[in-house]
Write a protein that holds these residues in place. Structure first.
Motif, short mmCIF file in Angstrom:
data_model
loop_
_atom_site.label_atom_id
_atom_site.label_comp_id
_atom_site.label_asym_id
_atom_site.label_seq_id
_atom_site.Cartn_x
_atom_site.Cartn_y
_atom_site.Cartn_z
N GLN A 1 18.88 3.58 26.02
CA GLN A 1 18.64 4.84 26.90
C GLN A 1 18.20 4.29 28.35
O GLN A 1 17.81 3.23 28.35
CB GLN A 1 17.62 5.79 26.27
CG GLN A 1 16.39 4.88 26.16
CD GLN A 1 15.43 5.83 25.25
OE1 GLN A 1 14.54 6.66 25.92
NE2 GLN A 1 15.04 5.48 24.18
N SER A 2 18.31 5.37 29.16
CA SER A 2 17.86 5.07 30.72
C SER A 2 16.81 5.65 30.87
O SER A 2 15.97 5.28 31.84
CB SER A 2 19.01 5.55 31.74
OG SER A 2 19.05 7.27 31.34
N ALA A 3 16.04 6.68 29.90
CA ALA A 3 14.85 7.22 30.20
C ALA A 3 13.58 6.35 30.21
O ALA A 3 13.43 5.28 29.57
CB ALA A 3 14.45 8.17 29.28
N GLU A 4 12.58 6.70 31.24
CA GLU A 4 11.44 5.89 31.36
C GLU A 4 10.38 6.74 31.37
O GLU A 4 10.05 7.49 32.21
CB GLU A 4 11.41 5.11 32.56
CG GLU A 4 12.54 3.97 32.88
CD GLU A 4 12.19 3.22 34.00
OE1 GLU A 4 11.06 3.34 34.69
OE2 GLU A 4 13.08 2.47 34.47
N LEU A 5 9.94 6.82 29.85
CA LEU A 5 8.83 8.07 29.71
C LEU A 5 7.48 7.47 29.72
O LEU A 5 7.16 6.34 29.44
CB LEU A 5 9.17 8.45 28.10
CG LEU A 5 10.27 9.11 27.72
CD1 LEU A 5 10.42 9.29 26.38
CD2 LEU A 5 10.69 10.19 28.65
N PRO B 1 7.52 2.44 25.95
CA PRO B 1 8.34 1.21 26.46
C PRO B 1 9.68 1.64 26.89
O PRO B 1 10.20 2.93 26.63
CB PRO B 1 8.46 0.36 25.33
CG PRO B 1 8.30 1.21 24.12
CD PRO B 1 7.26 2.34 24.65
N VAL B 2 10.28 0.78 27.69
CA VAL B 2 11.88 1.20 28.20
C VAL B 2 12.56 0.35 27.31
O VAL B 2 12.35 -0.71 26.92
CB VAL B 2 11.71 1.03 29.70
CG1 VAL B 2 10.90 2.08 30.31
CG2 VAL B 2 11.62 -0.57 29.94
N TRP B 3 14.07 0.62 27.40
CA TRP B 3 15.01 -0.09 26.80
C TRP B 3 15.62 -1.19 27.63
O TRP B 3 15.74 -0.73 28.92
CB TRP B 3 15.99 0.73 26.27
CG TRP B 3 17.27 -0.33 25.47
CD1 TRP B 3 17.21 -0.88 24.31
CD2 TRP B 3 18.69 -0.41 26.21
NE1 TRP B 3 18.34 -1.50 24.06
CE2 TRP B 3 19.06 -1.25 25.45
CE3 TRP B 3 19.06 0.04 27.26
CZ2 TRP B 3 20.63 -1.81 25.43
CZ3 TRP B 3 20.41 -0.40 27.57
CH2 TRP B 3 21.00 -1.22 26.61
N SER B 4 15.63 -2.34 27.21
CA SER B 4 16.38 -3.47 27.94
C SER B 4 17.50 -3.84 27.42
O SER B 4 17.57 -4.13 26.25
CB SER B 4 15.51 -4.57 28.04
OG SER B 4 14.17 -4.11 28.85
N PHE C 1 17.15 10.40 24.56
CA PHE C 1 15.91 9.48 24.75
C PHE C 1 14.77 9.74 23.93
O PHE C 1 14.92 10.41 22.93
CB PHE C 1 15.78 9.85 26.18
CG PHE C 1 15.25 11.22 26.50
CD1 PHE C 1 13.76 11.57 26.52
CD2 PHE C 1 16.10 12.03 26.85
CE1 PHE C 1 13.41 12.65 26.63
CE2 PHE C 1 15.56 13.52 27.09
CZ PHE C 1 14.34 13.72 27.13
N GLN D 1 5.91 6.60 21.40
CA GLN D 1 5.61 7.39 22.58
C GLN D 1 3.88 7.88 22.16
O GLN D 1 3.39 7.91 20.84
CB GLN D 1 6.27 8.89 22.68
CG GLN D 1 7.61 8.60 23.49
CD GLN D 1 8.31 9.75 23.13
OE1 GLN D 1 9.74 9.98 22.67
NE2 GLN D 1 7.80 11.04 23.43
N GLU E 1 24.79 -0.80 27.52
CA GLU E 1 24.24 -0.18 28.98
C GLU E 1 25.59 0.36 29.83
O GLU E 1 25.25 1.08 30.64
CB GLU E 1 23.58 -1.57 29.69
CG GLU E 1 24.54 -2.75 29.95
CD GLU E 1 24.65 -3.80 28.93
OE1 GLU E 1 24.80 -4.88 29.28
OE2 GLU E 1 24.10 -3.44 27.64
#
Length: 498
Positions: free
Chosen positions: A63-67, A71-74, A108, A113, A245
């Motif tokens: 996903q591209s979300a940064e909540l 954490p974020v996806w790499s 996302f 969370q 990606e």
């Protein structure tokens, strides 16, 4: 209480989240869904030797979300099908189990969370399981020759993991409640009518279920758009050759195209590309129709929604801003809403400006009306069904309204209202009345998971007479004016129009 647990795949070691609660994070419930397993049904997790350290959340789905606080996806993160467990009991206990499905428009979000920390619910008497599942194109995109609704299949695999392993954590595999919010809540409705999930849970909780489903035609069209944006053919081989990606970025470009084009139809107003696909082997029928026909009748159901759902989506900038009567009429036409419905809302909200009418109608269209129909379908087929509405509204310290908006109920139901990372969702630091509200909501959700009775009457014929309204004790009991539900009588769902 020990911090080491034996699962079917191997031994895991957690940590003390509190003196009386152990958290065990990032346990694989299925194999990484990439390589030869990409776009396939979930495969069994590979066993391991020795003791696996389970003190950190696993990688999240592409996903591209940064909540905030999550954490974020790499690119390269592949072991995304994991569960997390919070338990207050040693092996041999038989506590009720709550399995949580996060929301996020099927695009996302994750189990990491801060809203979904299970410590407070575990202290109240549950074994809590949260999970990651495939999102976006990986989980819900149409792929020729591949199963639809792979994200739902992941959820079923996590429920099977729970049935096979939760006794080791003190949970009762025969007393499992599934719960979710937004797209996670709609996933709950899907699981209630899916053959593959039958018998894996006894109860279900749906917070703010969203009404959008896709026909196969819509799903195929969406895949073509994303494949074109990625510069790939819309074939199994072409999509498999596209890195995750690349498909995430392509989907984001398609979203922006809809967002910037007021003439692009219903997707312009809040561009969401993914939803459960109806008509295949995984989900043959619309859950509303299936529930009304008696599917899932044996499952106790608790549905909850907030009274100002769409104000959150407006606040975070995910939906179009409507300011004129002409735009409002175009919105209604794009969703196939009759003019009498807008007239009814204007009569119910005579002094509201266009933006407020729009947000009220949109919130009811996607959430409140669908929640009511879920309740009516399940209760009408003989299922034990409960309804609640979250209506916590007040003024913040600076005088701005604190809305009962989408997601605002979750920190209270989970007992995580004190977490400062959630202050935006609940409009600032909690008050003593808020703490009492959270105590009551946690108790109701735990009681429902344990016994099927949250503490108020089930729905019979009149929904309004049997709904629990959640407000702080110091909030006046006046209700937000709403239009009569009769206005929705001729509006069909799902609501997305190609």
């Amino acid at each position: 209480m020990d911090d080491v647990f034996q699962t079917a795949s191997g031994t895991v070691r957690g940590f003390r989240a509190a003196d009386d609660v152990v958290a065990v994070l990032g346990i694989p419930y299925a194999a990484p869904p990439f390589g030869a397993r990409r776009f396939r049904e979930p495969f069994p997790a590979e066993p391991w030797r020795g003791v696996r350290d389970a003190t950190e959340f696993g990688p999240i789905a592409p996903q591209s979300a940064e909540l905030p606080g999550a954490p974020v996806w790499s690119p390269g993160d592949e072991d995304v099908l994991t569960v997390n467990v919070w338990t207050p009991a040693a092996e041999g206990g038989r506590l009720p189990v709550l399995v949580w499905l996060h929301g996020g428009a099927y695009t996302f979000g994750s189990s990491a969370q801060p809203d979904f920390d299970g410590t407070a619910l575990a202290r109240a008497g549950l074994v809590v399981v949260t999970l990651n599942y495939r999102l976006g194109f990986e989980g819900f995109g149409y792929v020729p020759g591949a199963p639809d609704n792979r994200g739902l299949l992941d959820q079923v695999a996590a429920l099977r993991w729970t049935r096979e392993n939760i006794a080791a954590f003190g949970g009762d595999p025969g007393n499992v409640t599934i719960a979710g919010q937004s797209s996670g809540a709609t996933s709950v409705a899907c699981l209630m009518v899916m053959d593959g999930a039958r018998g894996l849970f006894r109860r279900a909780v749906a917070h703010s279920p969203a009404s959008v489903f896709h026909t196969r035609d819509i799903a195929v069209s969406t895949t073509r758009e994303i494949a074109e944006a990625a510069g790939r053919p819309a074939t199994l081989a072409g999509l498999e050759a596209a890195p995750p990606e690349a498909l995430v970025a392509a989907a984001d470009r398609v979203v922006e195209t809809y967002r910037n084009d007021p003439g692009s139809g219903s997707r312009h107003y809040d561009p969401s590309l993914f939803a459960p696909v109806l008509g295949g082997d995984t989900l043959p029928a619309d859950p509303l129709a299936a529930l009304a026909a008696g599917a899932g009748r044996e499952v106790d159901l608790l549905v909850s929604h907030t009274t100002e759902e769409y104000w959150l989506l407006d606040a975070v900038g995910s939906c179009a801003k409507l300011t004129t009567d002409q735009q409002l009429a175009g919105f209604a036409a794009d969703f196939g809403l009759p003019g009498t419905l807008l007239d009814g809302y204007r009569a119910a909200l005579p002094h509201a400006p266009v933006p407020e009418v729009h947000l009220t109608v949109f919130g009811d269209l996607l959430f409140a009306e669908f929640a009511a129909r879920l309740v009516e379908a399940h209760a009408g087929a003989g299922g034990r069904t409960y309804l609640s509405r979250f209506d916590r509204r007040r003024a913040a310290a600076d005088g701005t309204p604190v809305r009962a908006w989408h997601c605002a109920d979750i920190p209270f139901a989970w007992g995580n209202h004190e977490d400062p990372r959630l202050a935006f969702l609940i409009g600032g630091a909690p008050t003593p009345a808020d703490r009492e509200l959270a105590r009551r909501m946690v108790r109701a959700w735990v009681d429902f998971a344990a016994t099927g009775d949250p503490g108020w009457a089930p729905v019979r014929d009149a929904i309004a007479d049997t709904a629990r309204i959640w407000r702080p004790g110091d909030q006046p009991p006046d209700a937000l004016p709403t239009a009569p539900r009769a206005l929705w009588a001729d509006v069909a769902m799902p609501v997305l129009r190609p």
